[in-house]
Design a protein around this motif. Sequence first.
Motif, PDB file in Angstrom:
ATOM      1  N   THR A 118      31.809  19.133  23.651  1.00 23.74           N
ATOM      2  CA  THR A 118      30.515  19.182  22.658  1.00 23.74           C
ATOM      3  C   THR A 118      30.022  17.720  22.536  1.00 23.74           C
ATOM      4  O   THR A 118      30.345  16.783  23.284  1.00 23.74           O
ATOM      5  N   THR A 119      29.044  17.736  21.536  1.00 25.69           N
ATOM      6  CA  THR A 119      28.276  16.269  21.835  1.00 25.69           C
ATOM      7  C   THR A 119      29.592  15.112  21.037  1.00 25.69           C
ATOM      8  O   THR A 119      29.187  14.239  21.020  1.00 25.69           O
ATOM      9  N   GLU A 120      30.341  15.821  20.359  1.00 23.42           N
ATOM     10  CA  GLU A 120      31.430  14.898  19.711  1.00 23.42           C
ATOM     11  C   GLU A 120      32.644  15.039  20.565  1.00 23.42           C
ATOM     12  O   GLU A 120      33.838  14.805  20.034  1.00 23.42           O
ATOM     13  N   HIS A 121      32.661  15.203  22.050  1.00 25.03           N
ATOM     14  CA  HIS A 121      33.692  15.272  22.666  1.00 25.03           C
ATOM     15  C   HIS A 121      34.489  14.046  22.991  1.00 25.03           C
ATOM     16  O   HIS A 121      35.772  13.815  22.833  1.00 25.03           O
ATOM     17  N   THR A 122      33.749  12.958  23.060  1.00 28.06           N
ATOM     18  CA  THR A 122      34.523  11.626  23.356  1.00 28.06           C
ATOM     19  C   THR A 122      34.404  11.054  22.232  1.00 28.06           C
ATOM     20  O   THR A 122      33.738  10.996  20.776  1.00 28.06           O
ATOM     21  N   ARG A 123      35.662  10.096  21.765  1.00 28.17           N
ATOM     22  CA  ARG A 123      35.703   9.354  20.503  1.00 28.17           C
ATOM     23  C   ARG A 123      35.383   8.053  20.955  1.00 28.17           C
ATOM     24  O   ARG A 123      35.959   7.516  21.685  1.00 28.17           O
ATOM     25  N   PRO A 124      34.576   7.622  19.944  1.00 30.21           N
ATOM     26  CA  PRO A 124      34.241   6.140  20.035  1.00 30.21           C
ATOM     27  C   PRO A 124      35.248   5.313  19.750  1.00 30.21           C
ATOM     28  O   PRO A 124      36.483   5.354  19.283  1.00 30.21           O
ATOM     29  N   ARG A 125      35.093   3.902  20.384  1.00 32.20           N
ATOM     30  CA  ARG A 125      36.275   2.945  20.323  1.00 32.20           C
ATOM     31  C   ARG A 125      36.393   2.255  18.878  1.00 32.20           C
ATOM     32  O   ARG A 125      37.582   2.129  18.364  1.00 32.20           O
ATOM     33  N   HIS A 126      35.306   2.468  18.266  1.00 29.45           N
ATOM     34  CA  HIS A 126      35.115   1.953  16.929  1.00 29.45           C
ATOM     35  C   HIS A 126      34.302   2.625  15.777  1.00 29.45           C
ATOM     36  O   HIS A 126      33.293   2.924  15.728  1.00 29.45           O
ATOM     37  N   PRO A 127      35.259   3.803  15.660  1.00 30.34           N
ATOM     38  CA  PRO A 127      34.824   5.004  14.732  1.00 30.34           C
ATOM     39  C   PRO A 127      34.129   4.440  13.236  1.00 30.34           C
ATOM     40  O   PRO A 127      33.135   5.115  12.673  1.00 30.34           O
ATOM     41  N   GLU A 128      34.508   3.386  12.894  1.00 29.75           N
ATOM     42  CA  GLU A 128      33.818   2.722  11.590  1.00 29.75           C
ATOM     43  C   GLU A 128      32.370   2.396  11.683  1.00 29.75           C
ATOM     44  O   GLU A 128      31.673   2.462  10.765  1.00 29.75           O
ATOM     45  N   LEU A 129      31.960   2.328  13.101  1.00 29.37           N
ATOM     46  CA  LEU A 129      30.370   1.895  13.168  1.00 29.37           C
ATOM     47  C   LEU A 129      29.803   3.195  12.962  1.00 29.37           C
ATOM     48  O   LEU A 129      28.518   3.218  12.604  1.00 29.37           O
ATOM     49  N   TYR A 130      30.375   4.418  13.154  1.00 34.52           N
ATOM     50  CA  TYR A 130      29.548   5.605  13.154  1.00 34.52           C
ATOM     51  C   TYR A 130      29.757   6.430  11.955  1.00 34.52           C
ATOM     52  O   TYR A 130      29.865   7.544  11.672  1.00 34.52           O
ATOM     53  N   LYS A 131      30.450   5.719  10.802  1.00 36.10           N
ATOM     54  CA  LYS A 131      30.918   6.440   9.389  1.00 36.10           C
ATOM     55  C   LYS A 131      29.809   6.762   8.820  1.00 36.10           C
ATOM     56  O   LYS A 131      29.839   8.380   8.322  1.00 36.10           O
ATOM     57  N   ASN A 132      28.364   6.451   8.858  1.00 36.01           N
ATOM     58  CA  ASN A 132      27.409   6.974   7.925  1.00 36.01           C
ATOM     59  C   ASN A 132      26.362   7.688   8.929  1.00 36.01           C
ATOM     60  O   ASN A 132      25.249   7.774   8.626  1.00 36.01           O
TER      61      ASN A 132
END
Length: 213
Positions: A178-192
């Motif tokens: 899916t579009t959320e298949h990959t996990r970002p290295r810094h998820p806090e940047l995508y929190k909002n």
Amino acid sequence: MSPIQYIGKKSTNFGKPLWEILMNLKDFGKGRFVQQTKYTTNYPDEPTYYKIICVEPHSIEYRLGRMVGNIWVETTFRGRKLDEPLNIGSVSFHDDYQLIHKHEEESFCNRGKAHLKPLNILPRTGTFPPLWKELLLRQQNKANIFNKSFELPLVYNFKGNYLKQVAAEDEEPTIKITTEHTRPRHPELYKNVISNRDAALKVYEKYKVQKNR
């Protein structure tokens, strides 16, 4: 006498170039089995080996003193036999090939069959990226078409990876993309970050209400 001191990176190759083995066998080793030590080391319980089918040496061509030509083999990778023969002539210069003795062929080829890992079944289609999906929705609204189910046909590159296959028509995939298949290295940047259309509408309505107060 001083002790021997080795300098440089330790080699992981334990064997000979494939041409050096085949040139000393009858009919260039047709029907014999060879293995590469890198696969034996990495996957000790899943046998990987080649069965020599046809050898076509180019006796008048040499590259850096090496013999060149076509070497067609039946490949068994990690216990699974591939459907089509491969030409490994371009990688025959690696000095990690070992000949499997005839009295050891049956035991070597049959070992590890009970420990085979299941294949990864990949989906035939996936979801569109949010922006792309929004553009498609706008196009459908203009044409008075109301179909919100979009499926993106997926194309895979299986080069060097033989433990994956595309799901059949009615087969359930074991991996979902899916579009959320990959996990970002810094998820806090995508929190909002708003990732879909419905969430964006809710935020907009909430902002509209606060603005009108």
